[in-house]
Every structure is written in C-alpha cells, then in structure tokens.
Scaffold this motif. Structure first.
Motif, mmCIF file in Angstrom:
data_model
loop_
_atom_site.group_PDB
_atom_site.id
_atom_site.type_symbol
_atom_site.label_atom_id
_atom_site.label_comp_id
_atom_site.label_asym_id
_atom_site.label_seq_id
_atom_site.Cartn_x
_atom_site.Cartn_y
_atom_site.Cartn_z
ATOM 1 N N UNK A 129 -33.556 43.647 -22.090
ATOM 2 C CA UNK A 129 -33.909 44.391 -23.292
ATOM 3 C C UNK A 129 -34.819 45.577 -22.991
ATOM 4 N N UNK A 130 -34.990 45.890 -21.705
ATOM 5 C CA UNK A 130 -35.842 47.002 -21.279
ATOM 6 C C UNK A 130 -37.283 46.814 -21.760
ATOM 7 N N UNK A 131 -37.769 45.584 -21.708
ATOM 8 C CA UNK A 131 -39.141 45.318 -22.124
ATOM 9 C C UNK A 131 -40.043 45.162 -20.905
ATOM 10 N N UNK A 132 -39.953 44.021 -20.206
ATOM 11 C CA UNK A 132 -40.787 43.780 -19.038
ATOM 12 C C UNK A 132 -39.930 43.742 -17.776
ATOM 13 N N UNK A 133 -40.533 44.159 -16.672
ATOM 14 C CA UNK A 133 -39.854 44.090 -15.381
ATOM 15 C C UNK A 133 -40.902 43.926 -14.295
ATOM 16 N N UNK A 134 -40.468 43.493 -13.113
ATOM 17 C CA UNK A 134 -41.389 43.375 -11.989
ATOM 18 C C UNK A 134 -41.966 44.738 -11.647
ATOM 19 N N UNK A 135 -43.168 44.731 -11.069
ATOM 20 C CA UNK A 135 -43.897 45.958 -10.778
ATOM 21 C C UNK A 135 -43.110 46.959 -9.958
ATOM 22 N N UNK A 136 -43.514 48.213 -10.046
ATOM 23 C CA UNK A 136 -42.780 49.303 -9.418
ATOM 24 C C UNK A 136 -42.707 49.177 -7.902
ATOM 25 N N UNK A 137 -43.695 48.552 -7.304
ATOM 26 C CA UNK A 137 -43.753 48.523 -5.841
ATOM 27 C C UNK A 137 -42.515 47.876 -5.224
ATOM 28 N N UNK A 138 -41.953 46.887 -5.898
ATOM 29 C CA UNK A 138 -40.785 46.216 -5.326
ATOM 30 C C UNK A 138 -40.066 45.438 -6.412
ATOM 31 N N UNK A 139 -38.849 45.846 -6.734
ATOM 32 C CA UNK A 139 -38.085 45.154 -7.767
ATOM 33 C C UNK A 139 -37.861 43.695 -7.412
ATOM 34 N N UNK A 140 -37.670 43.406 -6.159
ATOM 35 C CA UNK A 140 -37.408 42.034 -5.746
ATOM 36 C C UNK A 140 -38.688 41.294 -5.374
ATOM 37 N N UNK A 141 -39.842 41.977 -5.504
ATOM 38 C CA UNK A 141 -41.142 41.339 -5.242
ATOM 39 C C UNK A 141 -41.185 40.684 -3.869
ATOM 40 N N UNK A 142 -40.899 41.473 -2.823
ATOM 41 C CA UNK A 142 -40.854 40.908 -1.478
ATOM 42 C C UNK A 142 -42.228 40.573 -0.922
ATOM 43 N N UNK A 143 -43.283 40.993 -1.581
ATOM 44 C CA UNK A 143 -44.631 40.673 -1.129
ATOM 45 C C UNK A 143 -45.394 39.969 -2.255
#
Length: 352
Positions: A129-143
């Motif tokens: 719904x284009x509301x929340x997403x993982x932080x800009x640094x890494x879409x897959x949150x590798x760290x």
C-alpha cells in the motif's frame, strides 16, 4: 552371567530413554525437531487491565503476516530470511510439541550458534500500500543495524493521509541455538495507531473545507529496539477520512445548532519521549492553526493503568477524542476534552 545381562539391559534402557527425548532418533517422524521461532503479542489494550498476571497472547488474531530476519551475532550479517502469512505458520499440535492450536510457530533451518533476530509483522501488507518499507540503506536488510522501517511515501513529502494496516516489530538481541528442537520466543510491539477526533465549537458552524485535523510528530523512521525511535523531520498525518455533522450544543444556558468535524487519522508509533513536541491541531482553510494540544502529553496524563508511559502508548493503539471548543477568530480554547472516556475541563488543562 546375570550381571552381564543386567548391564546389557541397563544400556538398552538408557539408549531408549535418550532416544525418546532426542531428535537424533527414530522418533523424528513424530516430533518436529527443527528450530522454531514463536511469536507472541501481549502488549494490547486488555493487558493494561491485567493485574498480577500474564496478559493473554492474541498474536494469531491480531497479526496477518511475519517477515523474519536472522543475523549473525558476530558480524551482524543476514544469514536467514523468511516470510509467511499467519495462516501458514504452525501450531504446537502440528509440531507435536504441545496441544495448543494458535498459529504462531515458524520452523527455521539454522545451524547452532549465536544470532540476533528481528521480526516485522504486517510490513509486506503496508509495503504493497506504499505505507511502510525497510530503511533506505538496504531493501533486503542485509545488515542488522539496517533492519528498520520508514514511511515510504513520496521522498521528502511530509504529509501522510493513508489508512495503515497493523504493523508490529519484535527482536531478540542475542539468541543461542544449541540443540535441535530449540524454541525462541519473539515478543511483539505494535507500531501503528488510529486516532478518531470529534471537533465541535460551541458557536461556529463548519462547512466543507473550512477546517482540518492534523497530527504532527517526528516518528517516520522506526527501529526494532523497543525503546528506540529515530527522530526524523516533522511529519504531518492528515485524515484518511473525514465528515461533517450537525449537532445541538448547550452553551451559557442556550441551545443552538452547530457543526461537528469528524476525522480519522492513522499514525506511526507514538513515543513518550516526543510528548512535548507531538501536536494534534485544528487548522482553518488558510492553514492557520486555531487549536493545538500536546497530544501525547495529554494521553499520558489521562492513563491510570500503569506508571510506564511507553508501555501504555504501546498497548493503547486506538484513541477516541472529543474536543468541545469555544473562542473567536484564530484562537479557539477548549471547554472540555474527552480522550477514551477520560475528561479534562478548563481548570485541569493548564498551559496547552
């Protein structure tokens, strides 16, 4: 000879006893011996009224999906990731580890070791719904340090007027997986709130577009640490739905017909640390603020169930507010404020 037979029988009995409790045995087909992540949600409204007891777990009734991230405790790198809807999670009965029927277990294939675990629940629904997403640094949150969530509206757009799906987070700072069949529990905290506002002026009538209700806070970037919310630029949450009603009002002994503005607002997590800065405002069509209150501060003053302000804000995710106002021009004053059935009158309001 009898002594030798006794030793052999004792050895066989010991082996069978060990096999019955070990996953390295022919009993594997009866018991799921994988590592299992269990999710619980006990921070909810009913928990505030629980005295000397453990609040009920309502995970499978409140949560729709789980996105699990597992990181190495040594270097913080992502080693495992899994997504599941709650319908596809397992129960104790299905895993043969108990009799419970709540769908709250996620079997995972992880080698023994030390890990850090983060779960964002409902994230994928909100992302669509284009509301929340993982932080800009890494879409897959590798760290590990990057596994935070932000509002994902148009870049540099401070205004949000969406109805958010329920979002939750949970984390285990250090989890040791040492044996097959390990169960690691992740406790969840809710990250979204709904504010319903009724605004009525004792003499003014409202027309469409004359006024709007806005909640302003710097809470658009949320970490998985229960007590951490990274401050961002000030955001404005506008109503995702609003309407006007006619209402009868009694003022100074006279009855009159006035208008009432009803607004519904979704917001990200409310934090006790923001109590002096977060404001709920009424603005006129020229953008001038005619009424403003330190909303989180008022919420904390009106709660009585616990002395832990952040725990209260995390449990109480829905706020029904009524503002009965008086005054002329660009300066409206409260005649009475009601939040979740708790009432404040002018001599209790102090400096707003």
């Amino acid at each position: 000879m009898r002594k030798i037979q006794y030793i052999i029988l004792s050895a066989v009995f010991s082996y069978l006893t060990l096999a019955a409790t070990s996953c390295e045995s022919f009993f594997d087909s009866e018991q799921d011996c994988s590592t299992k992540i269990k999710f619980e949600f006990r921070k909810h409204r009913q928990a505030l009224q629980t005295v000397n007891g453990n609040p009920a777990d309502v995970f499978d009734a409140a949560v729709g999906s789980v996105h699990l991230f597992v990181y190495s405790a040594e270097n913080g790198n992502l080693v495992y990731e899994q997504f599941s809807t709650v319908e596809n999670l397992k129960t104790e009965s299905e895993l043969n580890i108990g009799t419970g029927n709540n769908r709250c277990y996620m079997p995972v294939d992880i080698a023994p070791g030390k890990y850090r675990i983060v779960a964002w629940c409902g994230l994928d629904n909100n992302d669509r719904n284009n509301a929340f997403a993982l932080g800009e640094a890494s879409r897959a949150a590798y760290n590990y340090d990057e596994c935070s969530v932000k509002l994902s509206a148009v870049p540099y757009q401070p205004v949000h007027d969406e109805k958010y799906d329920a979002l939750f987070h949970g984390a285990v700072a250090e989890a040791t997986i040492a044996a097959d069949g390990e169960v690691i529990t992740v406790q969840l905290t809710k990250n979204t709130n709904d504010i319903a506002v009724w605004v009525q002026h004792v003499s003014a009538s409202f027309e469409s577009g004359d006024y709007e209700v806005v909640f302003a806070d710097a809470n658009g970037y949320m970490k998985f640490d229960d007590n951490t919310l990274t401050r961002t630029d000030r955001l404005e949450y506008h109503a995702y739905s609003s309407s006007l009603l006619s209402a009868d009002t009694e003022y100074n002994g006279e009855r009159m017909e006035t208008g009432a503005l009803i607004a519904h607002i979704s917001t990200a997590r409310l934090m006790e640390a923001h109590k002096k800065d977060a404001r709920l405002e009424v603005r006129n069509k020229d953008g001038v603020t005619v009424f403003s209150v330190p909303f989180i501060q008022y919420l904390l003053e009106m709660q009585t169930f616990t002395s832990n302000g952040q725990y209260y804000l995390d449990c109480e995710d829905t706020y029904n507010c009524s503002f009965y106002l008086t005054g002329d021009g660009d300066l409206w004053m409260p005649a009475r404020i009601i939040i979740n059935n708790w009432v404040k009158v002018p001599d209790q309001l102090g400096n707003i």
